[in-house]
Design a protein around this motif. Sequence first.
Motif, short mmCIF file in Angstrom:
data_model
loop_
_atom_site.label_atom_id
_atom_site.label_comp_id
_atom_site.label_asym_id
_atom_site.label_seq_id
_atom_site.Cartn_x
_atom_site.Cartn_y
_atom_site.Cartn_z
N UNK A 161 -32.04 11.76 -6.68
CA UNK A 161 -32.29 10.21 -7.33
C UNK A 161 -33.21 10.31 -8.02
N UNK A 162 -32.60 9.35 -9.01
CA UNK A 162 -34.02 9.88 -10.97
C UNK A 162 -34.51 7.35 -10.17
N UNK A 163 -33.42 6.84 -9.86
CA UNK A 163 -33.84 5.84 -9.71
C UNK A 163 -32.68 4.93 -8.38
N UNK A 164 -33.90 3.88 -8.29
CA UNK A 164 -33.33 3.22 -6.39
C UNK A 164 -33.73 1.85 -6.19
N UNK A 165 -32.29 1.03 -6.48
CA UNK A 165 -32.00 -0.62 -6.25
C UNK A 165 -33.31 -1.22 -4.77
N UNK A 166 -32.68 -1.65 -4.11
CA UNK A 166 -33.95 -2.94 -3.56
C UNK A 166 -33.34 -2.78 -2.52
N UNK A 167 -31.72 -2.66 -2.22
CA UNK A 167 -30.81 -3.13 -1.90
C UNK A 167 -30.10 -3.99 -0.77
N UNK A 168 -29.25 -4.17 -0.46
CA UNK A 168 -28.38 -5.06 0.31
C UNK A 168 -28.23 -4.75 1.71
N UNK A 169 -28.60 -5.35 1.94
CA UNK A 169 -27.93 -5.76 3.48
C UNK A 169 -26.26 -6.22 4.71
N UNK A 170 -26.26 -4.94 4.87
CA UNK A 170 -24.73 -5.46 5.60
C UNK A 170 -24.35 -5.39 6.55
#
Length: 123
Positions: A110-119
């Motif tokens: 991947x070129x871009x990546x977010x900070x995440x969200x917890x499930x």
Amino acid sequence: QVQLVESGGGLVQAGGSLRLFCAASGSVFTLNAMGWYRQVPGKERELVAAISRGGSKYTYYSESVKGRFTISRDNAMNTLYLQMNSLKPEDAAMYYCAAWISPSGWNTKYDYWGQGTQVTVSS
């Protein structure tokens, strides 16, 4: 540059549903495929689902979520979604939004990546 911001995570009972959102901003016109990874501490990052720029015609799902999760995107709104149904405790993880510039999409890094969200899924 592209910024990805995830939301929609939370605590749900096993068998329940959640919908994750990923809002893209910046140079979004450069993006092709988008997708969702998940990761738990001590385990490798797993590509859960991905979708081409054109939409649901070209999608990928890991075997572990096939039939339960649905990925979709709204290019006009620059938003990626992940509808998660029939959640299991093993689905609990940090979920990350990813995006690719390359037309090869999820076959490359991947070129871009977010900070995440917890499930979190309670049994």
